[in-house]
Write an enzyme that holds these catalytic residues in place. Sequence first.
Site, short mmCIF file in Angstrom:
data_model
loop_
_atom_site.label_atom_id
_atom_site.label_comp_id
_atom_site.label_asym_id
_atom_site.label_seq_id
_atom_site.Cartn_x
_atom_site.Cartn_y
_atom_site.Cartn_z
N HIS A 143 12.52 -2.67 1.95
CA HIS A 143 12.25 -1.72 2.90
C HIS A 143 12.71 -0.40 1.98
CE1 HIS A 143 8.96 -3.30 5.06
NE2 HIS A 143 10.02 -4.20 5.83
N SER A 152 12.93 2.51 3.26
CA SER A 152 13.06 3.95 3.88
C SER A 152 13.69 2.96 5.49
CB SER A 152 12.27 4.67 4.94
OG SER A 152 11.35 3.97 4.95
N ARG A 158 12.82 5.17 12.94
CA ARG A 158 12.13 5.53 12.55
C ARG A 158 11.00 5.52 13.92
NH1 ARG A 158 9.06 5.23 6.78
NH2 ARG A 158 7.67 7.03 7.39
N ARG A 217 4.76 10.66 -2.39
CA ARG A 217 4.40 10.79 -0.87
C ARG A 217 5.90 10.75 -0.12
NH1 ARG A 217 4.41 3.96 1.05
NH2 ARG A 217 3.18 4.61 3.36
N TYR A 228 10.75 9.47 1.00
CA TYR A 228 11.57 7.97 0.14
C TYR A 228 11.55 8.15 -1.25
CZ TYR A 228 7.85 5.67 3.38
OH TYR A 228 7.73 5.24 5.15
N ASN A 258 7.73 -5.53 -0.67
CA ASN A 258 7.71 -4.21 0.01
C ASN A 258 6.04 -3.65 0.67
OD1 ASN A 258 7.64 -1.83 1.50
ND2 ASN A 258 9.08 -1.01 -0.13
N GLU A 288 11.84 -9.40 1.72
CA GLU A 288 11.86 -8.62 2.50
C GLU A 288 12.47 -6.85 2.92
OE1 GLU A 288 10.99 -8.22 7.13
OE2 GLU A 288 10.76 -6.51 6.82
N ALA A 330 3.27 -1.06 5.24
CA ALA A 330 2.75 -0.44 6.21
C ALA A 330 1.93 -2.23 7.33
CB ALA A 330 2.10 0.82 6.62
N ASP A 346 1.43 -15.30 6.63
CA ASP A 346 0.88 -16.49 7.19
C ASP A 346 1.41 -17.03 5.46
OD1 ASP A 346 0.54 -17.34 9.57
OD2 ASP A 346 -2.09 -16.90 9.59
N PRO A 404 0.26 -0.86 0.25
CA PRO A 404 0.24 0.59 -0.24
C PRO A 404 0.88 1.12 -0.25
CG PRO A 404 0.02 -0.82 2.31
CD PRO A 404 0.37 -2.09 1.09
N ASN A 405 0.36 1.84 -0.30
CA ASN A 405 0.91 4.08 -1.00
C ASN A 405 1.34 3.48 -1.57
OD1 ASN A 405 -1.17 4.95 0.74
ND2 ASN A 405 -0.22 3.63 2.55
#
Length: 150
Positions: A100, A102, A107, A18, A23, A74, A98, A77, A87, A10-11
């Site tokens: 990211h 940032s 943070r 953004r 970012y 990624n 995984e 949130a 799961d 999301p986002n």
Amino acid sequence: MKKVLVIHGPNLNLLGEREPGIYGTDSFDNINNEIMQNAKKRGFDCEIFQSNHEGAIIDKLHEARKVFDGIVINAGAYTHYSYAIRDAISAIKIPVVEVHLSDIHSREGFRSQSVIKDVCIAQISGYGKKSYFLGLDELKAVFEKGDQFD
Ligand code: DQA
């Protein structure tokens, strides 16, 4: 040729607009072009998927288990609280990295927890768009080692 899937949660479709101080200013499309180039350089056939919806990400992870050799995700949130995405990653037998943009560890407190970390083969955080390329490197290393996942 190994097939890899890059999932943006999301986002992340708003990258470039953004919170550029966090970012970066590269647009979502530019980052995706660079991901495709980096995947090609590593000899991968790559698909990119983005969704703002938890269920759509879970459906994509399920579909991916029969089609792809590895995933870079990624989860945005969702990283911090989606046991359902955790799961789904745990349920599939392909390596997942995984990533990211940032540094989630420097943070707000809630961001330093990742509920997906333990079911991924690595966590890469804080290198901007390069985090995705480093994620591809992790997959390459795993493919070269020929590790089995279950
Ligand atoms: C993010 C970090 C998350 O905490 C945040 O919710 C995002 C982006 C990153 O790439 O830095 O949406 O995953």
